[in-house]
Write a protein that holds these residues in place. Structure first.
Motif, PDB file in Angstrom:
ATOM      1  N   GLY A 193       0.310  -1.293  -0.210  1.00  0.00           N
ATOM      2  CA  GLY A 193       0.080   0.044  -0.081  1.00  0.00           C
ATOM      3  C   GLY A 193       1.059   1.554  -0.058  1.00  0.00           C
ATOM      4  O   GLY A 193       1.947   0.890   0.382  1.00  0.00           O
ATOM      5  N   GLU A 194       0.409   1.960   0.109  1.00  0.00           N
ATOM      6  CA  GLU A 194       1.154   3.477  -0.520  1.00  0.00           C
ATOM      7  C   GLU A 194       1.473   4.502   1.049  1.00  0.00           C
ATOM      8  O   GLU A 194      -0.018   4.446   2.238  1.00  0.00           O
ATOM      9  CB  GLU A 194       0.511   4.997  -1.249  1.00  0.00           C
ATOM     10  N   ASN A 195       2.485   3.741   1.995  1.00  0.00           N
ATOM     11  CA  ASN A 195       2.686   4.357   2.897  1.00  0.00           C
ATOM     12  C   ASN A 195       3.862   4.215   2.736  1.00  0.00           C
ATOM     13  O   ASN A 195       4.896   3.524   2.709  1.00  0.00           O
ATOM     14  CB  ASN A 195       2.374   2.973   4.027  1.00  0.00           C
ATOM     15  N   LYS A 240      -4.599   0.272  -9.612  1.00  0.00           N
ATOM     16  CA  LYS A 240      -5.760   1.287  -8.672  1.00  0.00           C
ATOM     17  C   LYS A 240      -6.920   0.614  -8.003  1.00  0.00           C
ATOM     18  O   LYS A 240      -7.376  -0.165  -8.772  1.00  0.00           O
ATOM     19  CB  LYS A 240      -5.790   1.479 -10.284  1.00  0.00           C
ATOM     20  N   ASN A 241      -6.631   0.810  -7.215  1.00  0.00           N
ATOM     21  CA  ASN A 241      -8.411   0.298  -6.404  1.00  0.00           C
ATOM     22  C   ASN A 241      -8.154  -0.640  -6.047  1.00  0.00           C
ATOM     23  O   ASN A 241      -8.865  -1.906  -5.221  1.00  0.00           O
ATOM     24  CB  ASN A 241      -9.367   0.918  -6.963  1.00  0.00           C
ATOM     25  N   PHE A 242      -6.618  -1.227  -5.705  1.00  0.00           N
ATOM     26  CA  PHE A 242      -6.597  -2.357  -5.226  1.00  0.00           C
ATOM     27  C   PHE A 242      -7.519  -3.053  -4.146  1.00  0.00           C
ATOM     28  O   PHE A 242      -7.657  -4.335  -3.460  1.00  0.00           O
ATOM     29  CB  PHE A 242      -5.122  -3.402  -5.007  1.00  0.00           C
ATOM     30  N   PHE A 243      -7.289  -2.356  -3.026  1.00  0.00           N
ATOM     31  CA  PHE A 243      -7.576  -2.200  -1.613  1.00  0.00           C
ATOM     32  C   PHE A 243      -9.054  -2.001  -1.628  1.00  0.00           C
ATOM     33  O   PHE A 243      -9.589  -2.584  -0.794  1.00  0.00           O
ATOM     34  CB  PHE A 243      -6.073  -1.216  -0.536  1.00  0.00           C
ATOM     35  N   GLN A 295      -6.552   6.107   3.918  1.00  0.00           N
ATOM     36  CA  GLN A 295      -6.906   4.843   4.184  1.00  0.00           C
ATOM     37  C   GLN A 295      -6.343   4.218   2.656  1.00  0.00           C
ATOM     38  O   GLN A 295      -5.658   5.050   1.550  1.00  0.00           O
ATOM     39  CB  GLN A 295      -8.801   5.139   3.131  1.00  0.00           C
ATOM     40  N   LEU A 296      -5.733   3.289   2.126  1.00  0.00           N
ATOM     41  CA  LEU A 296      -5.268   2.388   0.780  1.00  0.00           C
ATOM     42  C   LEU A 296      -6.159   2.171  -0.023  1.00  0.00           C
ATOM     43  O   LEU A 296      -6.899   1.861   0.234  1.00  0.00           O
ATOM     44  CB  LEU A 296      -4.102   0.891   1.451  1.00  0.00           C
TER      45      LEU A 296
END
Ligand SMILES: CC(C)(COP(=O)(O)OP(=O)(O)OC[C@H]1O[C@@H](n2cnc3c(N)ncnc32)[C@H](O)[C@@H]1OP(=O)(O)O)[C@@H](O)C(=O)NCCC(=O)NCCS
Length: 148
Positions: A99-101, A120-123, A137-138
């Motif tokens: 995730g984008e962390n 895109k929008n996997f999570f 939010q991931l």
């Protein structure tokens, strides 16, 4: 410190795997096909990493986690290095999605991984509930790759 390799009884490691991936149904998708490497101090489990073969030249890290009490002491770095050395003999690349962390991304980039693409929008599309890290939010899954 020792590192144990698990090719069976992998669900015994579920508690630590849930730190790296909080949805047990998502873990079930790769657990059978993965090998798990786990770090122990005496008999205490500290850190674990699940690795799955993708094709003849690539393996993927599906999960890596350290119990909170042992974080920031170098265990995941040692484990990642061990995994890379283990697969270097037979594979060319190691990849992973995260995730984008910014902490996680910088952890991997410092250790030689580069971003390749994102899903895109996997999570949002694959998890039953919203996943938050550091209050954010991931959404997208970011893939990184390193040559072995
Ligand atoms: C990411 C993680 C496995 C690192 O384990 P560790 O044993 O603490 O790792 P090390 O001690 O070798 O290295 C610590 C590094 O992790 C970074 N890090 C990454 N994510 C972090 C997090 N959520 N919390 C604290 N540190 C984190 C630290 O900034 C530090 O980076 P640096 O050494 O490059 O400055 C661990 O923080 C963890 O289990 N996090 C929760 C699960 C997770 O996010 N897994 C990765 C998803 S792909």
């Amino acid at each position: 410190m020792k590192i144990k390799k698990f090719t069976e009884n992998k669900s015994d490691l579920m508690e630590i795997l849930l730190i790296g991936d909080e949805d047990e149904r998502m873990i079930a998708k790769y657990l059978d096909k993965s090998t798990i490497f786990a770090v122990y101090e005496q008999e205490n489990l500290i850190s674990a990493c699940a690795v799955m073969k993708i094709d003849n030249e690539t393996v993927e890290i599906k999960n890596i986690a350290t119990f909170q009490a042992y974080q920031n002491k170098g265990y995941a770095s040692i484990l990642l290095d061990f995994v890379c050395k283990t697969y270097k003999k037979d594979f060319k690349f190691i990849i992973l999605g995260t995730g984008e962390n910014r902490h996680t991304l910088s952890f991997y980039k410092k250790r030689g991984f580069v971003e390749t693409h994102r899903i895109k929008n996997f999570f949002i599309n694959n998890y039953s509930h919203p996943i938050f890290e550091d209050g954010k939010q991931l959404t997208d899954m970011i893939y990184l790759k390193k040559s072995l």
